[in-house]
Design a protein around this motif. Structure first.
Motif, short mmCIF file in Angstrom:
data_model
loop_
_atom_site.label_atom_id
_atom_site.label_comp_id
_atom_site.label_asym_id
_atom_site.label_seq_id
_atom_site.Cartn_x
_atom_site.Cartn_y
_atom_site.Cartn_z
N GLY A 311 0.85 -1.17 0.00
CA GLY A 311 0.00 0.00 0.00
C GLY A 311 0.89 1.23 0.00
O GLY A 311 2.12 1.15 -0.09
N ARG A 312 0.27 2.40 0.10
CA ARG A 312 1.01 3.65 -0.04
C ARG A 312 2.19 3.74 0.93
O ARG A 312 3.31 4.04 0.52
N GLU A 313 1.98 3.47 2.20
CA GLU A 313 3.06 3.64 3.17
C GLU A 313 4.19 2.65 2.94
O GLU A 313 5.37 3.01 3.00
N GLU A 314 3.83 1.39 2.68
CA GLU A 314 4.87 0.39 2.42
C GLU A 314 5.67 0.73 1.17
O GLU A 314 6.90 0.58 1.14
N PHE A 315 4.98 1.19 0.13
CA PHE A 315 5.67 1.50 -1.12
C PHE A 315 6.56 2.74 -0.96
O PHE A 315 7.67 2.79 -1.51
N LEU A 316 6.08 3.73 -0.23
CA LEU A 316 6.91 4.92 0.00
C LEU A 316 8.16 4.56 0.81
O LEU A 316 9.24 5.10 0.58
N ASP A 317 8.01 3.63 1.74
CA ASP A 317 9.16 3.17 2.51
C ASP A 317 10.17 2.46 1.60
O ASP A 317 11.39 2.67 1.74
N LEU A 318 9.68 1.67 0.66
CA LEU A 318 10.57 0.99 -0.29
C LEU A 318 11.30 2.00 -1.16
O LEU A 318 12.52 1.88 -1.38
N VAL A 319 10.60 3.00 -1.64
CA VAL A 319 11.23 4.05 -2.44
C VAL A 319 12.30 4.77 -1.63
O VAL A 319 13.41 5.05 -2.12
N ALA A 320 12.00 5.05 -0.36
CA ALA A 320 12.96 5.74 0.49
C ALA A 320 14.21 4.89 0.73
O ALA A 320 15.34 5.41 0.74
#
Length: 480
Positions: A311-320
């Motif tokens: 989801g959004r939070e998990e994906f943003l963490d991966l990008v980071a």
């Protein structure tokens, strides 16, 4: 049929299809067929079709119709590839303009089959089956049971070439590009509700590491400078060979055992990405700083209906995490807009994710039903005008974000693989892709001075401008 019968291979769709076409070309050349570029010059034309989404299917059919309407030549127009495998007899009945429709199991005997078709013998098209049923459920039992898999031909599965010489892979280059895709694996074990690919490509099967290394080594001898590792799901590589982290060890091995200048990994599944794999892509010198991640959406609830995770939070963490490893890395993805039941709030989640993630390249697809998929039977289908409006909104957003990402690179030093030399008003340009730019994503044009540069060279350059997603650069002081 004359001994010098000519065949042309027309490829549509993805890089995996490009590998399959070059395998077909290798099999045909080894059996005496003469390969030509122009279908007008051929006795037979193989059209390697795409069966992924409706637009790709239409393009495949239109291509077959256009070639079949050329007059006396070619004598045979034959459909191969995903659309042909997926629909078989149904496609043959609906498309009489094609002289034959061949499935994947016809590839090993393609030379003799094509001779019979050109001679006027009728070909009985296959009745499609779910190719996932051809292999054991347990991945570790598949290597012993796997039969023919397109793009996986080994040294024991090919006829001898004239003079007895054989490359490590039954393959014939169809162009002179310094970039070539290489099959890492085929098939997929995931059950995404919108995707029909596993039903006609089958269960996941890895290629042995030695075969991948040998093929890349052969391609280097053919002038290839960048190899792109492709599959339906590269993050699963090795799970059927007893080592789920096999890709992490394969990447440095390719760099050590071949002279390939650059290696790129495509088709990563976010739910399966491991910290070690992220580190390998970011830190192994030969690997391009490029992360091809199939996010598909930003809303956790939509992703569950897609039978996906995150989801959004998990994906943003991966990008980071990726940008912590390499701030200059390129990240690309695809998203599906208008999935059944997509609410305004879920759509807003997708928009927020794309705004915050600031990806370098994004493909935007409007949802459409695909035969045989779970999503085709889901309730809550959105009106086509709503899907179109949301596609337009997201496309405009990602165009703006991608252009901003390109502008952010002004002043950055990039390494460009030259794929063409062009002249514009007396100014010579080396046009290619930087490490963070994947095939078809964007390009970098390097202004050339007196220094001689050729296709296939790696050129270090400083970015001076951005034109949309494309970069403009000047040569750097230090050579690549």
């Amino acid at each position: 049929m004359p001994e010098t019968s000519k065949v042309a291979v027309v490829t549509l769709g993805c890089a995996r299809n490009e590998v399959d076409s070059e395998e077909l070309a290798g099999r045909l050349a080894a059996e005496g067929w003469v390969l030509v570029d122009d279908p007008d010059d051929a006795d037979a034309v193989l059209v390697n079709t795409c069966g992924f989404v409706e637009a790709a299917k239409k393009d495949s059919i239109d291509t077959i119709l256009a070639i079949a309407d050329q007059g006396e030549r070619p004598q045979a127009v034959v459909a191969v590839g995903c659309l042909a495998e997926r629909y078989g007899r149904e496609l043959a009945d609906a498309l009489p303009e094609a002289d034959a429709v061949l499935g994947f199991d016809d590839y090993p005997g393609i030379a003799d089959t094509l001779r019979r078709i050109v001679a006027g013998e009728p070909h009985v098209p296959h009745v499609p089956t779910d190719r996932r049923q051809l292999l054991p459920i347990s991945p570790v039992e598949r290597p012993a049971a796997a039969g023919f898999v397109p793009g996986h031909a080994s040294t024991v599965d090919r006829p001898a070439a004239p003079g007895g010489w054989q490359p490590p892979m039954l393959r014939r280059r169809l162009d002179n590009s310094p970039v070539a895709p290489v099959k890492l694996a085929s098939g997929c074990d995931r059950r995404c509700s919108f995707c029909a690919i596993p039903s006609f490509r089958g269960s996941f099967v890895s290629r042995p590491p030695a075969d991948v290394v040998a093929e890349i080594d052969w391609l280097v001898g053919q002038g290839v400078r960048e190899a792109v590792l492709v599959s339906e799901n590269s993050t699963s590589y090795g799970k059927d060979l007893g080592d789920l982290r096999l890709l992490e060890s394969l990447l440095p091995r390719i760099g050590q055992e071949t002279a390939i200048a650059r290696l790129r990994v495509a088709y990563l599944q976010p739910a399966e990405v491991r910290p070690g794999l992220l580190a390998a892509i970011a830190q192994v010198p030969v690997v391009a700083p490029y992360f091809d991640l199939s996010f598909q959406h930003g809303s956790a609830t939509v992703l569950r209906r897609m039978r996906r995770f995150g989801g959004r939070e998990e994906f943003l963490d991966l990008v980071a995490r990726i940008r912590d490893l390499d701030p200059a890395a390129g990240i690309r993805s695809n998203v599906i807009v208008g999935f059944p039941g997509e609410t305004e709030e879920e759509f807003a989640d997708l928009v927020a994710f794309l705004e915050q993630a600031r990806l370098d390249a994004v493909g935007v697809f409007g949802y459409s039903d695909e035969d045989g998929t779970e999503a085709a039977g889901l309730p809550g289908k959105l009106p086509t005008d709503v899907v179109a409006q949301r596609v337009e909104q997201v496309s405009a957003l990602v165009d703006e974000v991608m252009a901003q990402r390109a502008e952010d690179r002004i002043g950055e030093c990039v390494v460009v693989l030259v794929e063409a030399i062009e002249d514009e008003d007396g100014q010579a340009w080396a046009v290619g892709r930087s490490g963070h730019q994947g095939p078809d994503d964007a390009a970098t044009s390097v202004r050339l001075g007196p220094t001689s540069v050729a296709v296939g060279d790696l050129v270090a350059a400083i970015v001076t401008d951005a034109e949309g997603v494309d970069l403009v650069a000047d040569p750097a002081e230090a050579p690549a």
